[in-house]
Write an enzyme that holds these catalytic residues in place. Structure first.
Site, PDB file in Angstrom:
ATOM      1  N   ASP A  31      13.561 -12.476  -4.604  1.00 57.52           N
ATOM      2  CA  ASP A  31      12.974 -11.724  -5.715  1.00 57.52           C
ATOM      3  C   ASP A  31      13.236 -12.491  -7.011  1.00 57.52           C
ATOM      4  O   ASP A  31      14.346 -12.989  -7.226  1.00 57.52           O
ATOM      5  CB  ASP A  31      13.631 -10.318  -5.755  1.00 57.52           C
ATOM      6  CG  ASP A  31      12.876  -9.348  -6.631  1.00 57.52           C
ATOM      7  OD1 ASP A  31      12.592  -9.690  -7.799  1.00 57.52           O
ATOM      8  OD2 ASP A  31      12.586  -8.227  -6.172  1.00 57.52           O
ATOM      9  N   GLN A  94       7.061   2.011  -6.908  1.00 62.01           N
ATOM     10  CA  GLN A  94       6.506   0.796  -6.290  1.00 62.01           C
ATOM     11  C   GLN A  94       5.584   0.111  -7.299  1.00 62.01           C
ATOM     12  O   GLN A  94       4.614   0.718  -7.767  1.00 62.01           O
ATOM     13  CB  GLN A  94       5.724   1.147  -5.013  1.00 62.01           C
ATOM     14  CG  GLN A  94       5.203  -0.080  -4.287  1.00 62.01           C
ATOM     15  CD  GLN A  94       4.490   0.255  -2.976  1.00 62.01           C
ATOM     16  OE1 GLN A  94       4.117   1.408  -2.750  1.00 62.01           O
ATOM     17  NE2 GLN A  94       4.301  -0.732  -2.133  1.00 62.01           N
ATOM     18  N   HIS A 100       7.056  -3.842   1.051  1.00 57.45           N
ATOM     19  CA  HIS A 100       8.166  -4.800   0.972  1.00 57.45           C
ATOM     20  C   HIS A 100       9.482  -4.058   1.077  1.00 57.45           C
ATOM     21  O   HIS A 100       9.627  -2.947   0.597  1.00 57.45           O
ATOM     22  CB  HIS A 100       8.109  -5.642  -0.307  1.00 57.45           C
ATOM     23  CG  HIS A 100       8.004  -4.844  -1.571  1.00 57.45           C
ATOM     24  ND1 HIS A 100       6.815  -4.286  -2.000  1.00 57.45           N
ATOM     25  CD2 HIS A 100       8.924  -4.509  -2.488  1.00 57.45           C
ATOM     26  CE1 HIS A 100       7.019  -3.644  -3.131  1.00 57.45           C
ATOM     27  NE2 HIS A 100       8.294  -3.755  -3.451  1.00 57.45           N
ATOM     28  N   HIS A 102      13.416  -4.429   0.141  1.00 59.89           N
ATOM     29  CA  HIS A 102      14.416  -5.152  -0.652  1.00 59.89           C
ATOM     30  C   HIS A 102      15.714  -5.213   0.155  1.00 59.89           C
ATOM     31  O   HIS A 102      16.179  -4.185   0.664  1.00 59.89           O
ATOM     32  CB  HIS A 102      14.746  -4.405  -1.947  1.00 59.89           C
ATOM     33  CG  HIS A 102      13.612  -4.263  -2.918  1.00 59.89           C
ATOM     34  ND1 HIS A 102      13.463  -5.089  -4.006  1.00 59.89           N
ATOM     35  CD2 HIS A 102      12.584  -3.373  -2.990  1.00 59.89           C
ATOM     36  CE1 HIS A 102      12.402  -4.713  -4.707  1.00 59.89           C
ATOM     37  NE2 HIS A 102      11.854  -3.667  -4.109  1.00 59.89           N
TER      38      HIS A 102
HETATM   39  P1  5GP Z   1       8.874  -2.760  -6.321  1.00 62.63           P
HETATM   40  O1  5GP Z   1       9.265  -2.089  -7.606  1.00 62.63           O
HETATM   41  O2  5GP Z   1       7.373  -2.787  -6.128  1.00 62.63           O
HETATM   42  O3  5GP Z   1       9.620  -2.205  -5.143  1.00 62.63           O
HETATM   43  O4  5GP Z   1       9.406  -4.229  -6.466  1.00 62.63           O
HETATM   44  C1  5GP Z   1       8.613  -5.347  -6.615  1.00 62.63           C
HETATM   45  C2  5GP Z   1       9.547  -6.531  -6.720  1.00 62.63           C
HETATM   46  O5  5GP Z   1       8.772  -7.695  -6.711  1.00 62.63           O
HETATM   47  C3  5GP Z   1      10.368  -6.537  -8.025  1.00 62.63           C
HETATM   48  O6  5GP Z   1      11.751  -6.521  -7.724  1.00 62.63           O
HETATM   49  C4  5GP Z   1       9.934  -7.829  -8.699  1.00 62.63           C
HETATM   50  O7  5GP Z   1      10.997  -8.507  -9.323  1.00 62.63           O
HETATM   51  C5  5GP Z   1       9.370  -8.647  -7.558  1.00 62.63           C
HETATM   52  N1  5GP Z   1       8.334  -9.574  -7.982  1.00 62.63           N
HETATM   53  C6  5GP Z   1       7.288  -9.301  -8.814  1.00 62.63           C
HETATM   54  N2  5GP Z   1       6.517 -10.393  -8.968  1.00 62.63           N
HETATM   55  C7  5GP Z   1       7.093 -11.367  -8.220  1.00 62.63           C
HETATM   56  C8  5GP Z   1       6.746 -12.735  -7.977  1.00 62.63           C
HETATM   57  O8  5GP Z   1       5.752 -13.269  -8.468  1.00 62.63           O
HETATM   58  N3  5GP Z   1       7.567 -13.442  -7.164  1.00 62.63           N
HETATM   59  C9  5GP Z   1       8.677 -12.875  -6.585  1.00 62.63           C
HETATM   60  N4  5GP Z   1       9.413 -13.659  -5.790  1.00 62.63           N
HETATM   61  N5  5GP Z   1       9.028 -11.596  -6.787  1.00 62.63           N
HETATM   62  C10 5GP Z   1       8.246 -10.853  -7.600  1.00 62.63           C
END
Ligand code: 5GP
Ligand code: ZN
Length: 136
Positions: A31, A94, A100, A102
Protein backbone atom coordinates in the site's frame (compact mmCIF):
# COMPACT_ATOMS: atom_id res chain seq x y z
CA UNK A 1 -10.19 -4.93 -16.56
CA UNK A 2 -11.89 -1.63 -15.72
CA UNK A 3 -9.82 1.13 -17.26
CA UNK A 4 -10.90 3.59 -14.55
CA UNK A 5 -9.89 1.25 -11.73
CA UNK A 6 -6.50 1.93 -10.11
CA UNK A 7 -6.10 -1.69 -8.99
CA UNK A 8 -6.95 -3.08 -12.46
CA UNK A 9 -4.32 -0.71 -13.83
CA UNK A 10 -1.80 -2.03 -11.30
CA UNK A 11 -2.65 -5.61 -12.36
CA UNK A 12 -2.06 -4.56 -15.97
CA UNK A 13 1.26 -2.92 -15.12
CA UNK A 14 0.04 0.55 -16.21
CA UNK A 15 0.57 1.85 -12.67
CA UNK A 16 3.76 0.70 -10.92
CA UNK A 17 3.56 -1.09 -7.58
CA UNK A 18 5.83 -3.07 -5.29
CA UNK A 19 4.55 -6.57 -6.03
CA UNK A 20 5.05 -9.08 -3.24
CA UNK A 21 2.99 -12.01 -4.52
CA UNK A 22 1.44 -12.94 -7.84
CA UNK A 23 -0.28 -15.92 -9.39
CA UNK A 24 -2.72 -16.32 -12.28
CA UNK A 25 -5.69 -14.96 -10.32
CA UNK A 26 -4.22 -12.80 -7.57
CA UNK A 27 -1.84 -9.96 -6.93
CA UNK A 28 -0.49 -8.56 -3.69
CA UNK A 29 1.44 -5.31 -3.44
CA UNK A 30 2.49 -2.72 -0.88
CA UNK A 31 0.00 0.00 0.00
CA UNK A 32 1.37 3.44 -0.90
CA UNK A 33 -0.14 4.88 2.30
CA UNK A 34 1.10 2.15 4.63
CA UNK A 35 -0.50 1.99 8.05
CA UNK A 36 2.71 0.23 9.10
CA UNK A 37 5.85 -1.15 7.47
CA UNK A 38 4.94 -4.05 5.20
CA UNK A 39 1.25 -3.12 4.78
CA UNK A 40 0.12 -5.33 1.90
CA UNK A 41 -3.03 -5.29 -0.24
CA UNK A 42 -4.14 -8.64 -1.65
CA UNK A 43 -6.58 -8.58 -4.56
CA UNK A 44 -8.19 -10.89 -7.07
CA UNK A 45 -7.10 -9.84 -10.57
CA UNK A 46 -10.72 -9.85 -11.70
CA UNK A 47 -12.51 -6.54 -11.17
CA UNK A 48 -15.09 -7.35 -8.51
CA UNK A 49 -16.23 -4.66 -6.13
CA UNK A 50 -16.95 -6.32 -2.80
CA UNK A 51 -16.39 -9.65 -1.05
CA UNK A 52 -20.08 -10.63 -1.22
CA UNK A 53 -19.86 -10.48 -5.03
CA UNK A 54 -17.01 -13.03 -5.15
CA UNK A 55 -17.70 -16.67 -5.88
CA UNK A 56 -17.15 -19.08 -2.99
CA UNK A 57 -14.08 -20.60 -4.58
CA UNK A 58 -12.66 -17.15 -5.37
CA UNK A 59 -13.20 -16.14 -1.75
CA UNK A 60 -11.47 -19.23 -0.43
CA UNK A 61 -8.52 -18.79 -2.78
CA UNK A 62 -8.14 -15.12 -1.93
CA UNK A 63 -7.99 -15.91 1.78
CA UNK A 64 -5.42 -18.62 1.17
CA UNK A 65 -3.29 -15.95 -0.52
CA UNK A 66 -3.85 -13.67 2.49
CA UNK A 67 -2.67 -16.47 4.76
CA UNK A 68 0.47 -17.06 2.66
CA UNK A 69 1.34 -13.36 2.92
CA UNK A 70 0.80 -13.40 6.68
CA UNK A 71 3.06 -16.47 6.98
CA UNK A 72 5.73 -14.77 4.95
CA UNK A 73 5.52 -11.55 7.01
CA UNK A 74 6.11 -13.65 10.12
CA UNK A 75 8.87 -15.82 8.67
CA UNK A 76 10.77 -13.23 6.62
CA UNK A 77 10.09 -9.97 8.42
CA UNK A 78 9.79 -11.22 11.98
CA UNK A 79 6.29 -9.78 12.28
CA UNK A 80 4.61 -11.11 15.44
CA UNK A 81 1.03 -10.05 14.78
CA UNK A 82 -1.06 -8.40 12.10
CA UNK A 83 -4.55 -7.11 11.39
CA UNK A 84 -6.59 -8.18 8.41
CA UNK A 85 -9.08 -5.55 7.27
CA UNK A 86 -11.39 -5.27 4.30
CA UNK A 87 -13.57 -2.24 3.66
CA UNK A 88 -16.60 -3.16 1.56
CA UNK A 89 -18.84 -0.45 0.18
CA UNK A 90 -18.53 3.33 0.33
CA UNK A 91 -20.38 3.46 3.65
CA UNK A 92 -17.68 1.21 5.10
CA UNK A 93 -14.89 3.48 3.86
CA UNK A 94 -14.00 1.57 0.70
CA UNK A 95 -12.19 4.04 -1.52
CA UNK A 96 -11.08 1.72 -4.34
CA UNK A 97 -14.07 -0.31 -5.58
CA UNK A 98 -12.05 -3.45 -6.36
CA UNK A 99 -12.00 -6.13 -3.63
CA UNK A 100 -8.88 -5.89 -1.51
CA UNK A 101 -7.72 -7.30 1.78
CA UNK A 102 -5.39 -5.17 3.89
CA UNK A 103 -2.73 -7.09 5.81
CA UNK A 104 -1.26 -4.67 8.33
CA UNK A 105 1.72 -5.85 10.39
CA UNK A 106 1.86 -4.74 14.02
CA UNK A 107 5.10 -4.07 15.82
CA UNK A 108 6.25 -3.80 19.42
CA UNK A 109 6.35 -0.22 20.66
CA UNK A 110 3.71 1.05 18.25
CA UNK A 111 1.36 3.79 19.49
CA UNK A 112 -0.97 1.14 20.82
CA UNK A 113 -1.60 -2.55 20.60
CA UNK A 114 -5.37 -2.04 20.41
CA UNK A 115 -7.16 -4.34 18.00
CA UNK A 116 -10.74 -3.95 16.93
CA UNK A 117 -11.46 -1.04 19.26
CA UNK A 118 -9.02 1.14 17.28
CA UNK A 119 -11.69 1.62 14.65
CA UNK A 120 -14.83 0.29 16.30
CA UNK A 121 -15.59 1.20 19.89
CA UNK A 122 -18.37 -0.94 21.38
CA UNK A 123 -21.82 0.19 20.24
CA UNK A 124 -23.83 0.28 23.49
CA UNK A 125 -27.23 -0.04 21.76
CA UNK A 126 -26.12 -3.06 19.71
CA UNK A 127 -24.59 -4.58 22.86
CA UNK A 128 -27.89 -4.28 24.74
CA UNK A 129 -29.67 -6.02 21.85
CA UNK A 130 -27.23 -8.94 21.95
CA UNK A 131 -27.61 -9.22 25.72
CA UNK A 132 -31.42 -9.18 25.40
CA UNK A 133 -31.25 -11.93 22.78
CA UNK A 134 -29.04 -14.05 25.05
CA UNK A 135 -31.47 -13.63 27.94
CA UNK A 136 -34.45 -14.79 25.84
P1 5GP B 1 -9.75 1.24 0.98
O1 5GP B 1 -10.04 2.47 1.81
O2 5GP B 1 -10.47 1.27 -0.34
O3 5GP B 1 -9.95 -0.02 1.76
O4 5GP B 1 -8.20 1.30 0.73
C1 5GP B 1 -7.61 1.55 -0.49
C2 5GP B 1 -6.11 1.52 -0.26
O5 5GP B 1 -5.48 1.61 -1.50
C3 5GP B 1 -5.61 2.69 0.60
O6 5GP B 1 -4.96 2.20 1.76
C4 5GP B 1 -4.64 3.41 -0.33
O7 5GP B 1 -3.49 3.87 0.32
C5 5GP B 1 -4.30 2.36 -1.36
N1 5GP B 1 -3.97 2.92 -2.66
C6 5GP B 1 -4.65 3.89 -3.32
N2 5GP B 1 -4.07 4.14 -4.51
C7 5GP B 1 -3.00 3.32 -4.58
C8 5GP B 1 -2.00 3.11 -5.59
O8 5GP B 1 -1.98 3.74 -6.65
N3 5GP B 1 -1.04 2.19 -5.33
C9 5GP B 1 -1.04 1.46 -4.16
N4 5GP B 1 -0.06 0.56 -4.01
N5 5GP B 1 -1.96 1.62 -3.20
C10 5GP B 1 -2.93 2.54 -3.41
ZN1 ZN C 1 -10.50 -3.12 -10.79
Amino acid sequence: MESECIFCRIVDGEIPAVRVYEDGEHLAFLDTNPRSEGHVLAIPKEHIKTIDELGDEQTAKLFIVVKRIAESLKQKMGVKGYNIVSNNGEIAGQVIPHVHIHIVPRYEGQRSSAGFELAFPVDAKAKRKVEESIEK
